[in-house]
Scaffold this active site. Sequence first.
Site, PDB file in Angstrom:
ATOM      1  CG  ASN A  29      -0.393  -0.136   2.531  1.00 35.01           C
ATOM      2  OD1 ASN A  29       0.656  -0.733   2.690  1.00 35.01           O
ATOM      3  ND2 ASN A  29      -1.067   0.417   3.531  1.00 35.01           N
ATOM      4  CD  GLU A  31      -1.674   4.923   4.569  1.00 32.62           C
ATOM      5  OE1 GLU A  31      -1.168   5.811   5.290  1.00 32.62           O
ATOM      6  OE2 GLU A  31      -2.366   3.990   5.005  1.00 32.62           O
ATOM      7  CB  CYS A  40      -5.442  -1.146  -1.617  1.00 37.01           C
ATOM      8  SG  CYS A  40      -6.711  -0.447  -0.569  1.00 37.01           S
ATOM      9  CD  GLU A  42      -5.624  -5.653  -1.513  1.00 35.46           C
ATOM     10  OE1 GLU A  42      -5.135  -4.520  -1.353  1.00 35.46           O
ATOM     11  OE2 GLU A  42      -6.309  -6.231  -0.651  1.00 35.46           O
ATOM     12  CB  CYS A  73     -11.029  -2.590   0.918  1.00 33.11           C
ATOM     13  SG  CYS A  73     -10.377  -1.974  -0.642  1.00 33.11           S
ATOM     14  CB  CYS A  76      -8.836  -4.540  -3.123  1.00 37.69           C
ATOM     15  SG  CYS A  76      -7.872  -3.005  -3.145  1.00 37.69           S
TER      16      CYS A  76
HETATM   17  N1  THU Z   1      -5.379  -1.473   2.636  1.00 34.16           N
HETATM   18  C1  THU Z   1      -4.853  -2.238   1.635  1.00 34.16           C
HETATM   19  O1  THU Z   1      -3.714  -2.029   1.192  1.00 34.16           O
HETATM   20  N2  THU Z   1      -5.622  -3.241   1.134  1.00 34.16           N
HETATM   21  C2  THU Z   1      -6.877  -3.535   1.564  1.00 34.16           C
HETATM   22  O2  THU Z   1      -7.527  -4.388   0.997  1.00 34.16           O
HETATM   23  C3  THU Z   1      -7.432  -2.845   2.730  1.00 34.16           C
HETATM   24  C4  THU Z   1      -6.700  -1.642   3.177  1.00 34.16           C
HETATM   25  C5  THU Z   1      -4.578  -0.368   3.154  1.00 34.16           C
HETATM   26  C6  THU Z   1      -5.088   0.984   2.765  1.00 34.16           C
HETATM   27  C7  THU Z   1      -4.505   1.851   3.843  1.00 34.16           C
HETATM   28  O3  THU Z   1      -3.211   2.281   3.452  1.00 34.16           O
HETATM   29  C8  THU Z   1      -4.393   0.925   5.043  1.00 34.16           C
HETATM   30  O4  THU Z   1      -4.563  -0.380   4.557  1.00 34.16           O
HETATM   31  C9  THU Z   1      -5.427   1.208   6.129  1.00 34.16           C
HETATM   32  O5  THU Z   1      -6.705   1.214   5.606  1.00 34.16           O
END
Ligand code: THU
Length: 110
Positions: A29, A31, A40, A42, A73, A76
């Site tokens: 991930n 941000e 994310c 994925e 999520c 994803c």
């Molecule tokens: N996150 C992912 O990388 N993949 C997911 O399927 C769920 C959430 C990350 C996004 C964010 O940087 C952190 O997890 C907290 O939500």
Amino acid sequence: MGHAYAPYSDYSVGVAGLTDDGRVVVGCNVENASYGLTLCAECAMVSNLHLGGGGKLTHVYCVNASGEPIMPCGRCRQLLWEHGSPATELMTDEGVLTMAQVLPKSWGFE
Ligand code: THU
């Protein structure tokens, strides 16, 4: 996961996928200060899937900083659905589940 950039949530995520021609693709991930536009893990993995020649994901394993499996999520799950198949296997804290199980009645044009 070790390469994640997650200074806002402090929640690092890493994901690995196996492709139908035997490649391993990974993502983390990334941000940014807008929070809601976070990439994310994925998303990066699916981009790497295409950069590496395309194909379909057959197996996916997504983990947090403790190495525990986490559920993708909603956005994803749609990505994994489109770049995998209903039978694509996903590791979860309840064991292996298929994409058809984690994204029932999915959206799609086919
Ligand atoms: N996150 C992912 O990388 N993949 C997911 O399927 C769920 C959430 C990350 C996004 C964010 O940087 C952190 O997890 C907290 O939500």
